[in-house]
Design an enzyme around this catalytic site. Sequence first.
Site, mmCIF file in Angstrom:
data_model
loop_
_atom_site.group_PDB
_atom_site.id
_atom_site.type_symbol
_atom_site.label_atom_id
_atom_site.label_comp_id
_atom_site.label_asym_id
_atom_site.label_seq_id
_atom_site.Cartn_x
_atom_site.Cartn_y
_atom_site.Cartn_z
ATOM 1 N N TYR A 60 -9.075 -6.491 13.466
ATOM 2 C CA TYR A 60 -8.549 -5.763 12.328
ATOM 3 C C TYR A 60 -8.456 -7.153 11.311
ATOM 4 C CZ TYR A 60 -5.447 -4.318 8.942
ATOM 5 O OH TYR A 60 -4.857 -3.853 7.590
ATOM 6 N N THR A 116 -40.104 25.087 -10.711
ATOM 7 C CA THR A 116 -40.415 23.751 -10.007
ATOM 8 C C THR A 116 -40.653 22.828 -11.173
ATOM 9 O OG1 THR A 116 -42.672 24.164 -9.988
ATOM 10 C CG2 THR A 116 -41.475 24.742 -7.979
ATOM 11 N N HIS A 117 -39.984 21.570 -11.142
ATOM 12 C CA HIS A 117 -40.204 20.890 -12.403
ATOM 13 C C HIS A 117 -39.476 21.357 -13.646
ATOM 14 C CE1 HIS A 117 -43.531 18.801 -9.948
ATOM 15 N NE2 HIS A 117 -43.952 20.167 -9.839
ATOM 16 N N ASN A 125 -17.043 26.152 -23.412
ATOM 17 C CA ASN A 125 -17.741 25.270 -22.660
ATOM 18 C C ASN A 125 -17.512 25.258 -21.313
ATOM 19 O OD1 ASN A 125 -18.490 23.777 -25.018
ATOM 20 N ND2 ASN A 125 -16.391 22.542 -25.178
ATOM 21 N N LYS A 143 -8.369 3.137 2.287
ATOM 22 C CA LYS A 143 -7.399 4.407 1.978
ATOM 23 C C LYS A 143 -7.554 4.712 0.697
ATOM 24 C CE LYS A 143 -4.238 3.032 5.383
ATOM 25 N NZ LYS A 143 -5.130 1.781 5.473
ATOM 26 N N GLN A 192 -7.372 -2.108 4.701
ATOM 27 C CA GLN A 192 -6.462 -1.360 4.085
ATOM 28 C C GLN A 192 -7.230 -0.618 2.762
ATOM 29 O OE1 GLN A 192 -2.411 -2.671 3.460
ATOM 30 N NE2 GLN A 192 -2.778 -2.885 1.244
ATOM 31 N N ASN A 239 -1.879 -2.398 13.705
ATOM 32 C CA ASN A 239 -3.259 -2.272 13.750
ATOM 33 C C ASN A 239 -3.825 -0.978 14.342
ATOM 34 O OD1 ASN A 239 -3.256 -4.446 12.473
ATOM 35 N ND2 ASN A 239 -4.044 -5.933 14.004
ATOM 36 N N GLU A 247 -19.477 21.076 -15.315
ATOM 37 C CA GLU A 247 -19.891 19.497 -15.565
ATOM 38 C C GLU A 247 -18.810 18.613 -14.875
ATOM 39 O OE1 GLU A 247 -19.143 19.182 -19.958
ATOM 40 O OE2 GLU A 247 -20.321 21.087 -20.237
ATOM 41 N N SER A 289 -13.295 24.133 -27.903
ATOM 42 C CA SER A 289 -13.202 22.941 -28.553
ATOM 43 C C SER A 289 -12.142 22.532 -29.405
ATOM 44 C CB SER A 289 -14.814 22.715 -29.406
ATOM 45 O OG SER A 289 -14.665 21.908 -30.130
ATOM 46 N N LYS A 347 -16.900 27.084 -29.750
ATOM 47 C CA LYS A 347 -17.370 26.816 -28.545
ATOM 48 C C LYS A 347 -16.624 27.457 -27.315
ATOM 49 C CE LYS A 347 -19.952 23.859 -27.817
ATOM 50 N NZ LYS A 347 -19.665 22.537 -27.793
ATOM 51 N N SER A 370 0.852 -1.220 -0.013
ATOM 52 C CA SER A 370 -0.090 0.114 -0.155
ATOM 53 C C SER A 370 0.680 1.318 -0.066
ATOM 54 C CB SER A 370 -0.879 -0.127 1.327
ATOM 55 O OG SER A 370 -0.160 -0.343 2.391
HETATM 56 N N1 ARG Z 1 -1.225 -1.398 5.424
HETATM 57 C C1 ARG Z 1 -2.040 -1.819 6.468
HETATM 58 C C2 ARG Z 1 -3.328 -1.315 6.705
HETATM 59 O O1 ARG Z 1 -3.594 -0.029 5.771
HETATM 60 C C3 ARG Z 1 -1.337 -1.842 7.919
HETATM 61 C C4 ARG Z 1 -1.963 -2.918 8.876
HETATM 62 C C5 ARG Z 1 -1.341 -4.237 8.560
HETATM 63 N N2 ARG Z 1 -1.775 -4.818 9.502
HETATM 64 C C6 ARG Z 1 -1.526 -6.454 9.441
HETATM 65 N N3 ARG Z 1 -2.003 -6.957 10.770
HETATM 66 N N4 ARG Z 1 -1.143 -7.120 8.754
HETATM 67 O O2 ARG Z 1 -4.363 -1.567 7.106
#
Ligand code: ARG
Length: 465
Positions: free
Chosen positions: A316, A154-155, A284, A324, A321, A109, A289, A276, A282, A22
Amino acid sequence: MTLWHGRFSSAMAASLWQLSESFPFDRLLYQQDLAGSRAHVRGLVEASLLSAAEGEQILAALDAVDEEFSRGTFERGAGDEDVHMAIERRVTEIAGPVGAKLHTGRSRNDQVATTVKLFVRDATVDIAEGALRLAEALMELGQRDPSRYLPGYTHLQRAQPVLLAHHLAAHAWALTRDVDRLLETRRRMNVSPLGAGALAGTSLPLDPGYTARLLGFDRSFANSVDAVSDRDYVAELLFDIAMLGVHVSRMGEELVLWTSSEFGFATLGDDFTTGSSMLPHKKNSDVAELARGKSGRFIGNLTTMLVVLKGLPLAYNRDLQEDKEPLIDSVTQIALVLEALRGAYGSLEFHDEVARAAADDPYMAAIDLAERLVEQGRPFREAHELVGRAVGESVRSGRPFREVVAETTELAGLLAVFEPGATLRSRSSRGAAGPVAWPYQQETWQVVDATLRDRIAAARAGESA
Ligand code: ARG
């Protein structure tokens, strides 16, 4: 090699590594992770698990890592699966053997929960401020010429005229609820999970209350299992952003309509429009949007988070994960949208004559005719029927409504409703769309705006908002 390889006899399969790493996205959380680690180190010193000198050594190494990240020189090691492992590995390289004590009494964790909480806590305030600034820009635009008005719909059918300031304020009021919601989210989540360990706390003499205070949390967790499993705050922030995104999408849609040739109510500045590649004429409203379109991913990110959380066993699980990317995406994108849309409103040229002509559509005076009859003692249903017949006659015959009204005995004395702006002026009840009611709304707005500003400042200062 990872920092946890001790119990394993073979390395991780490449496919698992690619699935589970990650660092590419959680590196963005390095500041929050460092803040959590600094507090943890001080907690270890307080508990005499580190000497003061050891604590200083690790804190200095954390500062050095901070430098490397902020300068862009931090180099990821081959075994760094996430930002937490990367920082710990580098701290140990810099500080030497004492670095191996950093993770005492801590698990990734409770570490990751702390890191994400700090990120969410900052984000709530930043986004609240962005939303309030957009609301203020809308109010300012309305005040540039407070006499301007346009048809209210309205509408998407013309209904009654409204002051432009009143119309824009409708969006601003919705945004104040977003600001309030974000600050409430911050208040509810401001509980530290640090010290919960993997899930059950620790046998070492660490005080979670101490690190909670250092990190500006209102208190520390009462239940270690809940502390490491809870991601409500991520889902809540994603909801807050989705709701805000939905509000913003309505503004975007409206700007698209207003700036179309068919409506012609407004033009966006050249700096907030695009051309455009093929059609030379154009201009835009892409900004509007995109404001409309981004709401799709905000809703998607919220949905992703809720589905990830659904049915997870305590405590956990690595599924967490997956919080994120949706979180970082929504937080990053909403900031861009709020800033660009605020600029776009600032550049808006409102075409007063076009909007006024549309708003003085005689048919929109129909309700005023009925209300004048009510003042004369006629029951509303009867008045509605009578005026409705005149409207029907005008539509069928193609004769101007005013002419038909002038020829209708019961209505002939009420032609004043057709004077330009007359029906708008008569909308005078509290919170109504006309100029008589406006000062009350403006005063109310100023109080709410000032209160929200104070709450944002208090949250920034680390107080409970
Ligand atoms: N990168 C992990 C997360 O975002 C960290 C936690 C990993 N913990 C574990 N017990 N493997 O959750």
